[in-house]
Design a protein around this motif. Structure first.
Motif, PDB file in Angstrom:
ATOM      1  N   VAL A 471       0.869  -1.181   0.000  1.00 11.45           N
ATOM      2  CA  VAL A 471       0.000   0.000   0.000  1.00 11.45           C
ATOM      3  C   VAL A 471       0.899   1.221   0.000  1.00 11.45           C
ATOM      4  O   VAL A 471       1.728   1.381   0.897  1.00 11.45           O
ATOM      5  CB  VAL A 471      -0.930   0.013   1.228  1.00 11.45           C
ATOM      6  N   TYR A 472       0.729   2.089  -0.994  1.00  7.82           N
ATOM      7  CA  TYR A 472       1.633   3.222  -1.161  1.00  7.82           C
ATOM      8  C   TYR A 472       0.858   4.510  -0.903  1.00  7.82           C
ATOM      9  O   TYR A 472       0.595   5.302  -1.812  1.00  7.82           O
ATOM     10  CB  TYR A 472       2.259   3.186  -2.557  1.00  7.82           C
ATOM     11  N   ASP A 473       0.498   4.679   0.354  1.00  5.92           N
ATOM     12  CA  ASP A 473      -0.310   5.826   0.749  1.00  5.92           C
ATOM     13  C   ASP A 473       0.475   6.818   1.588  1.00  5.92           C
ATOM     14  O   ASP A 473      -0.098   7.691   2.237  1.00  5.92           O
ATOM     15  CB  ASP A 473      -1.537   5.355   1.536  1.00  5.92           C
ATOM     16  N   PHE A 474       1.808   6.671   1.589  1.00  4.91           N
ATOM     17  CA  PHE A 474       2.617   7.552   2.439  1.00  4.91           C
ATOM     18  C   PHE A 474       2.474   9.006   2.035  1.00  4.91           C
ATOM     19  O   PHE A 474       2.674   9.914   2.843  1.00  4.91           O
ATOM     20  CB  PHE A 474       4.084   7.134   2.428  1.00  4.91           C
ATOM     21  N   TRP A 503      17.307  -0.248  -0.931  1.00  2.60           N
ATOM     22  CA  TRP A 503      16.883   0.175  -2.264  1.00  2.60           C
ATOM     23  C   TRP A 503      16.066   1.455  -2.148  1.00  2.60           C
ATOM     24  O   TRP A 503      15.431   1.721  -1.123  1.00  2.60           O
ATOM     25  CB  TRP A 503      16.062  -0.915  -2.951  1.00  2.60           C
ATOM     26  N   ILE A 504      16.067   2.231  -3.200  1.00  2.00           N
ATOM     27  CA  ILE A 504      15.310   3.483  -3.197  1.00  2.00           C
ATOM     28  C   ILE A 504      13.824   3.193  -3.312  1.00  2.00           C
ATOM     29  O   ILE A 504      13.004   3.797  -2.633  1.00  2.00           O
ATOM     30  CB  ILE A 504      15.794   4.395  -4.343  1.00  2.00           C
ATOM     31  N   CYS A 505      13.471   2.265  -4.179  1.00  2.00           N
ATOM     32  CA  CYS A 505      12.069   1.864  -4.335  1.00  2.00           C
ATOM     33  C   CYS A 505      11.694   0.910  -3.205  1.00  2.00           C
ATOM     34  O   CYS A 505      12.100  -0.249  -3.196  1.00  2.00           O
ATOM     35  CB  CYS A 505      11.849   1.176  -5.681  1.00  2.00           C
ATOM     36  N   SER A 506      10.924   1.419  -2.266  1.00  4.31           N
ATOM     37  CA  SER A 506      10.526   0.608  -1.113  1.00  4.31           C
ATOM     38  C   SER A 506       9.315  -0.237  -1.498  1.00  4.31           C
ATOM     39  O   SER A 506       8.185   0.003  -1.072  1.00  4.31           O
ATOM     40  CB  SER A 506      10.204   1.509   0.081  1.00  4.31           C
ATOM     41  N   PRO A 515       5.980  -1.018  -8.499  1.00  4.63           N
ATOM     42  CA  PRO A 515       7.053   0.005  -8.483  1.00  4.63           C
ATOM     43  C   PRO A 515       6.562   1.365  -8.968  1.00  4.63           C
ATOM     44  O   PRO A 515       6.940   2.402  -8.417  1.00  4.63           O
ATOM     45  CB  PRO A 515       8.107  -0.580  -9.430  1.00  4.63           C
ATOM     46  N   GLU A 516       5.730   1.342 -10.016  1.00  3.87           N
ATOM     47  CA  GLU A 516       5.200   2.621 -10.516  1.00  3.87           C
ATOM     48  C   GLU A 516       4.300   3.284  -9.474  1.00  3.87           C
ATOM     49  O   GLU A 516       4.307   4.518  -9.339  1.00  3.87           O
ATOM     50  CB  GLU A 516       4.408   2.408 -11.819  1.00  3.87           C
ATOM     51  N   ASP A 517       3.524   2.455  -8.750  1.00  7.24           N
ATOM     52  CA  ASP A 517       2.675   3.023  -7.696  1.00  7.24           C
ATOM     53  C   ASP A 517       3.523   3.717  -6.637  1.00  7.24           C
ATOM     54  O   ASP A 517       3.175   4.802  -6.156  1.00  7.24           O
ATOM     55  CB  ASP A 517       1.836   1.924  -7.045  1.00  7.24           C
ATOM     56  N   PHE A 518       4.633   3.081  -6.266  1.00  4.78           N
ATOM     57  CA  PHE A 518       5.528   3.693  -5.284  1.00  4.78           C
ATOM     58  C   PHE A 518       6.103   4.997  -5.832  1.00  4.78           C
ATOM     59  O   PHE A 518       6.119   6.019  -5.135  1.00  4.78           O
ATOM     60  CB  PHE A 518       6.668   2.737  -4.924  1.00  4.78           C
TER      61      PHE A 518
END
Length: 857
Positions: A471-474, A503-506, A515-518
């Motif tokens: 879930v990329y709601d940060f 890694w940069i992409c968490s 990855p695109e969502d992040f």
């Protein structure tokens, strides 16, 4: 700080030292003892309080020709971080540069760090006589500190001896040293006065006790140096032993201290000495600060040499432990203002000099929570675990009303919890603080800044939790942060923008588009933060895109984004991000066979080692070196701490887990397959980064193939493909070069056509081709590396390869070679590929040129 139990500078002996026969005799006896002892790596000096342990060792080291480091221990040193502060601060007195290097490693609470410490010792320690003294070792109970001491005395530099001074047998494992005869023990019996020594001692002081008195003194004291010394110093005031002296000594040594010392000093010095008993550091600098403008206090204190002296080894005053206890019993004489002033000065000194745990303790005692907050603001993003635990405990004890008054104390509480890897707990406490402070008026400044710092920490927590929640709601929390301010503000050092995690992409999920969502959430977050904070942009969004493009083998796009990201990150001093981009650029250079660019990237990484505010620079650089050398087949020269066992798992985003990834590369390069397979299996049962997980799965499938477990290899290959395919991740397979080329060829032949989980032939063909190309270019980089470093670079080819190479040089086609040597076309192709690999050749002309230069044809 403590005081050597038997000093030779007591006022009662002033002016008599040279005529005192006992001192010459006693020093000679103990000197002979220590001359023997110092030939051993470990010397244990064990005796009760007042036996002259510290004084005996101190007197010996003053006359022995060796560098001496004197480390004074206390109960506070049972906290690993505090012990390390004490240890490195003391070493800095004789070798500041060395102390800084090991201080950057941090307290060696893991095997990795222990090995790092050992490697540094080996690299920096020349062969010379050294004595390392750890005084009052009986205070040490913490297993991690004890483990470090055990490791230290087993890995001492040549010519070194470690002296442990303790009131009881140290809690260390010395069985190995005892069996090898590498340990020397000095006990109470060795330090006791004998009857003849006692007689000579008093005679040297012109004290004439009757034989009966001497016998009773021996019976009462059993040769205890401290009590004998007290008797000698008090003789003129109360001659004879059986009366006052004997009763006073047995009933109350404190009372003797009071009559001998306390009643004879000024009230100002009394108050000053009680203040000193409140703190655990007695540095000359700190005591001078405590005295302030009253310089006469220092002068008067120095005259009390019976229990106080200045030790030049550590630039500190040492006070006898029993006298400190005596002073502590007088604490009631201090006003609250005097205590407050003492703790404030001590706390500031400890904070400046790196004693963070003590600083936190003193700040809490005086209720200075603003200073606790200042200690955390602007510090490294991953606070050491011990300090995080200590700070969290302070916050837990603090009344909620204090949080309502102290700006950023709530977010400091969150950070202390986050740095323990307790992300859910951090979210829970964030919700509590949000509910409490959102009720304040909208224009309230405390509300704005408190909520903004809470939302920032909350957003970071959500980034870490996205690994397992997908879930990329940060960005929601950074949007809330943005709404706290109508106009942009300067965050100063409040916000730490260095990357957290390997890694940069968490991203932990293999779901298509994760990855695109992040990245989209990261872009939105960057927009919010750039809007509310002046000069915020860090380049992290470009780095994240570049990272994804790298793993997709989109070289051009990756380089473009990394270049843009590096420009921004360097300008904003985000050196961790710069290093991460350079790491990928180095890997891209190897992919393209560009040795010069790979070396330039490493050179640029090394330049960052001089940047002190880049906290993880040494660990990051070592990890990059490990990848490079393992890839080049030079695993023997990687940093030694990365050759050891995997670190115990803490949390995926902690930097130690990136080190585990590097160790995995080392295990693969050195064929330590059982250890690596065990680590990978453990990884499958917890949260992990997608890119790292695919790298390990790709390695695992090659391991099984090498172990001739081809069915398992194919099963894991399918698993790795399943993780990689949704997001077009292919670089982890390409970077395995010839191993993956062989495996892809095998999979093409062995997969069943009706297999529902069949890996597409087109994908396998692509991997085969790109891995083969990678292997050739890697071979070229290896050749260039060896040539540049003057390493022998002999090329050995088989007789079959030699015959094929000769035919190629004569212009024969592959079909003609196959017919002439009774081989299949595919066999000839395989042999030619092997020749290219060994030569580091790009094509046939390149191979023939190299063979001609080496006179192989």
């Amino acid at each position: 700080m403590k005081f050597p139990e038997l000093t030779t500078e007591y006022p009662a002996l002033k002016g008599r030292r040279e005529s005192c026969a006992f001192y010459h005799f006693e020093r000679a006896r103990l000197n002979n003892l220590f001359v023997q002892a110092v030939q051993y790596p470990l010397v244990l000096v064990c005796a009760g309080a007042g036996y002259g342990k510290t004084s005996a060792v101190h007197d010996f080291t003053q006359h022995y020709q060796a560098d001496t480091s004197w480390i004074q221990l206390s109960e506070r040193d049972n906290v690993g971080a505090r012990f390390w502060e004490n240890f490195t601060h003391t070493l800095s007195q004789i070798n500041e540069s060395f102390a800084k290097i090991i201080n950057n490693v941090g307290f060696p609470d893991t095997k990795d760090k222990l090995n790092q410490y050992t490697a540094i010792i080996r690299n920096y320690a020349d062969i010379r006589r050294r004595v390392i003294v750890m005084d009052d070792f009986h205070f040490i109970e913490d297993p991690a500190v004890i483990r470090f001491i055990e490791h230290a005395f087993l890995n001492l530099p040549p010519g070194s001896s470690l002296f442990l001074i303790s009131r009881s047998t140290p809690r260390i494992n010395t069985a190995g040293l005892v069996s090898r005869g590498h340990i020397y023990n000095i006990s109470e019996d060795d330090l006791r006065f004998t009857e003849s020594e006692l007689t000579m001692y008093f005679k040297g002081l012109n004290i004439n006790f009757l034989p009966k008195d001497l016998y009773e003194i021996m019976q009462d004291t059993e040769g205890w140096a401290f009590a004998i010394n007290l008797i000698a110093r008090s003789y003129k005031k109360a001659p004879g032993y059986t009366g006052y002296l004997r009763t006073a000594m047995k009933s109350n040594i404190f009372r003797l201290m009071e009559t001998e010392i306390w009643d004879g000093i000024t009230e100002n010095l009394q108050i000053f000495l009680i203040r000193l008993s409140l703190i655990g550091h007695l540095s000359v600098e700190l005591i001078t600060l405590l005295a302030g403008e009253e310089e006469d206090l220092i002068i008067e204190m120095k005259k009390q040499s019976a229990y106080i002296r200045c030790d030049s080894y550590i630039n500190a005053y040492l006070i006898h432990p029993l006298f400190l206890e005596f002073l502590a019993s007088k604490e009631g004489l201090l006003s609250q203002e005097q205590k407050q002033k003492t703790y404030i000065i001590a706390a500031e000194w400890c904070n400046i000099n790196g004693f963070k745990i003590d600083a936190l303790s003193y700040y809490e005692k005086i209720g200075d929570y603003e200073s606790i907050v200042r200690m955390f603001i602007g510090s490294q993003s991953q606070i050491p675990y011990d300090i995080a635990c200590y700070a969290a405990a302070i916050c837990k004890r603090t009344k909620i009303e204090v949080f309502d008054k102290v700006l950023f104390l709530a977010s400091t509480h969150m950070r202390a919890i986050m740095c323990q890897g307790l992300w859910e707990d951090a979210e829970e406490i964030a919700g509590f603080y949000e509910d409490r402070y959102i009720k304040l008026p909208l224009d309230n400044e405390f509300r704005k800044y408190t909520l903004s710092s809470i939302y920032y920490c909350w957003g970071i927590s959500r980034i870490s939790l996205s690994l397992k929640e997908d879930v990329y709601d940060f960005d929601i929390y950074f949007e809330k942060l943005n709404k706290c301010f109508k106009e942009p503000i300067d965050p100063g050092v409040l916000i730490n923008r260095n990357p957290s995690g390997p890694w940069i992409c968490s991203v932990g999920s293999s779901r298509k588009g994760a990855p695109e969502d992040f990245i989209e959430a990261l872009k939105r977050s960057t927009s919010y933060l750039s809007h509310c904070y002046i000069n915020f942009e860090s380049g992290r969004d470009h780095m994240a895109i570049g990272e994804l493009m790298f793993y997709r083998n989109d070289v051009t796009a990756a380089k473009t984004h990394f270049a843009r990201g590096i420009d921004i990150s360097r300008e904003k001093k985000q050196f961790g991000l710069v290093h991460r981009a350079l790491f990928y650029i180095m890997r891209l250079a190897v992919l393209q066979g560009d040795y010069a660019q790979a070396e330039q990237a490493l050179k640029d990484m090394k330049a960052n080692l001089d940047i002190t505010e880049y906290y993880n620079r040494y660990m990051d650089y070592d990890i990059s070196l490990c990848w490079y050398y393992c890839t080049l087949g030079l695993s023997e020269i990687i940093p030694s701490w990365l050759k050891d066992n995997f670190s115990v798992y803490a949390y995926a985003s902690f930097i130690e887990n990136f080190a585990n990834q590097a160790k995995g590369r080392y295990c693969y390069a050195t064929k330590d397959f059982p250890s690596l397979l065990s680590y990978i299996e453990e990884m499958k049962h917890r949260e992990s980064y997608l890119f790292g997980r695919i790298e390990m799965l790709a390695i695992e499938t090659c391991i099984h193939y090498k172990m001739k477990n081809k069915k398992k290899a194919l099963d894991v290959f399918k698993e790795a493909y399943k993780e990689a395919q949704p997001n077009n991740i292919i670089m982890p397979f390409i970077e395995l070069g010839k191993d993956m080329r062989t495996l892809a060829s095998f999979a093409l032949k062995e997969q069943g056509k009706n297999d529902k989980e069949r890996i597409p032939d087109s994908w396998l063909d692509t991997v085969n081709r790109k891995a083969s190309s990678y292997a050739k270019r890697l071979s070229h980089v290896i050749t260039e590396f060896k040539r540049a470093n003057g390493m022998t670079n002999e090329i050995f080819i088989s007789s079959r390869e030699s015959k094929v190479l000769l035919d190629l040089s004569h212009g024969l086609s592959r079909a003609e070679i196959a017919a002439g040597q009774n081989l299949s076309i595919n066999a000839v192709k395989s042999i030619i590929n092997s020749i290219y690999m060994k030569f580091g050749a790009e094509n046939l002309a390149d191979a023939i040129r190299i063979a001609t230069e080496r006179k192989m044809i």
